[in-house]
Design an enzyme around this catalytic site. Structure first.
Site, PDB file in Angstrom:
ATOM      1  N   LYS A   1      -4.142 -10.085  -6.435  1.00 41.29           N
ATOM      2  CA  LYS A   1      -5.425 -10.306  -5.758  1.00 41.29           C
ATOM      3  C   LYS A   1      -6.499  -9.369  -6.303  1.00 41.29           C
ATOM      4  O   LYS A   1      -6.220  -8.200  -6.562  1.00 41.29           O
ATOM      5  CB  LYS A   1      -5.198 -10.031  -4.263  1.00 41.29           C
TER       6      LYS A   1
ATOM      7  N   LYS B   1       0.825  -1.219   0.000  1.00 43.53           N
ATOM      8  CA  LYS B   1       0.000   0.000   0.000  1.00 43.53           C
ATOM      9  C   LYS B   1       0.854   1.263   0.000  1.00 43.53           C
ATOM     10  O   LYS B   1       0.448   2.292  -0.534  1.00 43.53           O
ATOM     11  CB  LYS B   1      -0.964  -0.005   1.180  1.00 43.53           C
TER      12      LYS B   1
ATOM     13  N   LYS C   1     -10.796  -4.527  -3.579  1.00 41.05           N
ATOM     14  CA  LYS C   1     -11.822  -3.489  -3.734  1.00 41.05           C
ATOM     15  C   LYS C   1     -11.241  -2.084  -3.785  1.00 41.05           C
ATOM     16  O   LYS C   1     -11.847  -1.181  -4.325  1.00 41.05           O
ATOM     17  CB  LYS C   1     -12.904  -3.621  -2.663  1.00 41.05           C
TER      18      LYS C   1
HETATM   19  N1  AQP Z   1      -9.463 -11.417  -3.617  1.00 37.71           N
HETATM   20  C1  AQP Z   1      -9.751 -11.958  -2.445  1.00 37.71           C
HETATM   21  N2  AQP Z   1      -9.872 -13.298  -2.307  1.00 37.71           N
HETATM   22  C2  AQP Z   1     -10.162 -13.850  -1.102  1.00 37.71           C
HETATM   23  N3  AQP Z   1     -10.355 -13.127   0.012  1.00 37.71           N
HETATM   24  C3  AQP Z   1     -10.261 -11.801  -0.085  1.00 37.71           C
HETATM   25  N4  AQP Z   1     -10.371 -10.810   0.823  1.00 37.71           N
HETATM   26  C4  AQP Z   1     -10.170  -9.616   0.210  1.00 37.71           C
HETATM   27  N5  AQP Z   1      -9.927  -9.798  -1.095  1.00 37.71           N
HETATM   28  C5  AQP Z   1      -9.958 -11.139  -1.301  1.00 37.71           C
HETATM   29  C6  AQP Z   1     -10.643 -11.015   2.233  1.00 37.71           C
HETATM   30  O1  AQP Z   1     -11.747 -10.216   2.575  1.00 37.71           O
HETATM   31  C7  AQP Z   1     -11.577  -9.793   3.936  1.00 37.71           C
HETATM   32  C8  AQP Z   1     -11.831  -8.331   4.023  1.00 37.71           C
HETATM   33  O2  AQP Z   1     -10.924  -7.689   3.188  1.00 37.71           O
HETATM   34  P1  AQP Z   1     -10.474  -6.208   3.398  1.00 37.71           P
HETATM   35  O3  AQP Z   1     -11.663  -5.362   3.473  1.00 37.71           O
HETATM   36  O4  AQP Z   1      -9.540  -6.105   4.544  1.00 37.71           O
HETATM   37  O5  AQP Z   1      -9.563  -6.043   2.150  1.00 37.71           O
HETATM   38  P2  AQP Z   1      -9.889  -5.885   0.605  1.00 37.71           P
HETATM   39  O6  AQP Z   1     -11.279  -6.297   0.261  1.00 37.71           O
HETATM   40  O7  AQP Z   1      -8.794  -6.500  -0.153  1.00 37.71           O
HETATM   41  O8  AQP Z   1      -9.891  -4.331   0.573  1.00 37.71           O
HETATM   42  P3  AQP Z   1      -8.814  -3.358   0.156  1.00 37.71           P
HETATM   43  O9  AQP Z   1      -9.173  -2.094   0.839  1.00 37.71           O
HETATM   44  O10 AQP Z   1      -8.799  -3.356  -1.295  1.00 37.71           O
HETATM   45  O11 AQP Z   1      -7.466  -3.916   0.699  1.00 37.71           O
HETATM   46  P4  AQP Z   1      -6.221  -4.318  -0.182  1.00 37.71           P
HETATM   47  O12 AQP Z   1      -5.771  -3.051  -0.774  1.00 37.71           O
HETATM   48  O13 AQP Z   1      -5.291  -4.923   0.801  1.00 37.71           O
HETATM   49  O14 AQP Z   1      -6.628  -5.274  -1.231  1.00 37.71           O
HETATM   50  C9  AQP Z   1     -10.178 -10.193   4.375  1.00 37.71           C
HETATM   51  O15 AQP Z   1     -10.243 -11.331   5.198  1.00 37.71           O
HETATM   52  C10 AQP Z   1      -9.494 -10.500   3.079  1.00 37.71           C
HETATM   53  O16 AQP Z   1      -8.499 -11.487   3.228  1.00 37.71           O
END
Ligand code: AQP
Length: 334
Positions: free
Chosen positions: A195, A113, A198
């Site tokens: 990955k 990040k 969001k």
């Molecule tokens: N692609 C994914 N596949 C499986 N699990 C996922 N999670 C997120 N993306 C995937 C899991 O969802 C939970 C909540 O996630 P988050 O809100 O902490 O993270 P996010 O959805 O990935 O949101 P961000 O803001 O976009 O974060 P980054 O930038 O890190 O990707 C978690 O248990 C996560 O593992």
């Protein structure tokens, strides 16, 4: 025998994706039956990217509506917003003194990040894993259902809890991460080596708000490979393995069963079947979501009740922690 306890959260940092659905929303539904389960909307975590305030409010209620639309029932589990319980940030402050800079510097999500928002590498971003440790430890849980990108943070949580317990005696339950057997990391459909996320949506991201037909199109356009062999091989055929994971998870199958089902067929057959499964899931989910999201007053009311339910354990843990560290507690809390 009482059920094991669990805690998990999702950040209201944007529109949730198919990755969130498969990695956590779907497994959460089983947790509410098998566990004394607590689910959080971790809004403090979401401010590290300084979102527009209106977006943060909308996304917070949105994540809650998705929890309900997936089938979480506030009568069976506890659901609340992180900022409604001040104990989370208070415990995080205490745990800061039991966490080393080097430990946080090693966190992959922080490194990733920091590159993505190089003009805003704030202290909140750096300290995020300590707040996450506080979120988990405050509720004294055994299990933490997460996607596999969060394993490193749960490992750090265990290290912090163990360090504290060794210094002051048993205080925190040592938690264990539980990742889904299939779909623990759903990958971007156009860049299958990263990955689906969001906070970084693109043409290869399926948002839960996507029209089912457009989500289906994203699946049929997914990047695969030229090997033309249906096999489950995430290293060499990451795009194909991702589609197999998505299809398997939505149909409650193993990747091996999917390979068997599509053996000898062209990728197009798997893509079409996966596109249909995704579109049908989204259609049902969106109908349920729409039935919750418009009653904002009821969502806020339910969130408040959830916070009241979660506060007893949180307060007990916080007071026990403060007492062990040596704070003079107000006489009413002794
Ligand atoms: N692609 C994914 N596949 C499986 N699990 C996922 N999670 C997120 N993306 C995937 C899991 O969802 C939970 C909540 O996630 P988050 O809100 O902490 O993270 P996010 O959805 O990935 O949101 P961000 O803001 O976009 O974060 P980054 O930038 O890190 O990707 C978690 O248990 C996560 O593992």
């Amino acid at each position: 025998m009482s059920k094991p306890t669990s805690f998990s959260g999702v950040q209201p940092s944007g529109q949730p994706t198919l990755g969130n659905l498969i990695g956590v929303f779907q497994p959460f539904v089983a947790f509410q039956d098998s566990h004394q389960a607590t689910f959080c909307i971790v809004d403090h975590h979401a401010i590290t990217s300084r979102p527009n305030p209106e977006d943060l409010r909308t996304n917070t209620l949105g994540i809650f509506a998705y929890y309900l639309a997936m089938g979480l029932d506030p009568a069976k589990c506890t659901i609340f917003a992180q900022s409604h319980l001040p104990q989370h940030t208070e415990l995080a402050w205490i745990l800061n003194s039991f966490t080393q800079m080097g430990e946080l510097e090693r966190m992959t999500q922080y490194k990733d990040k920091s590159q993505r928002q190089s003009d805003n590498i704030n202290v909140g971003l750096f300290d995020y894993p300590v707040l996450m440790a506080a979120d988990i430890l405050l509720h004294q849980v055994q299990h933490v259902p997460v996607g596999d990108d969060q394993l490193q943070h749960v490992e750090l949580t265990r290290d912090i809890a163990t360090r504290f317990n060794n210094l002051y005696g048993p205080t925190f339950t040592i938690p264990k991460a539980i990742i889904p057997q299939v779909g623990a990391r759903v990958m971007d459909l156009q860049e299958p080596n990263r990955k689906m996320s969001k906070s970084r949506p693109g043409p290869g991201t399926i948002l839960l708000t996507d029209a089912p037909a457009s989500a289906a199109k994203k699946i049929t356009r997914a990047v695969t490979d030229s090997l033309a062999t249906i096999a489950y091989n995430p290293q060499e055929q990451p795009g194909l393995a991702n589609l197999i994971d998505i299809f398997a998870s939505l149909n409650n199958q193993t990747p091996q069963q999917v390979v068997q089902q599509f053996q000898g067929q062209q990728y197009g057959a798997l893509k079409t079947a996966t596109a249909e499964a995704v579109a049908s899931k989204l259609e049902k989910l969106q109908t349920a979501y729409n039935s919750y999201i418009n009653d904002k007053a009821e969502l806020q009311n339910l969130l408040q009740k959830g916070a009241e339910k979660a506060s007893a354990t949180a307060e007990k843990t916080l007071q026990a922690t403060k007492q062990k560290v040596g704070y003079v507690l107000p006489s009413s809390q002794k």
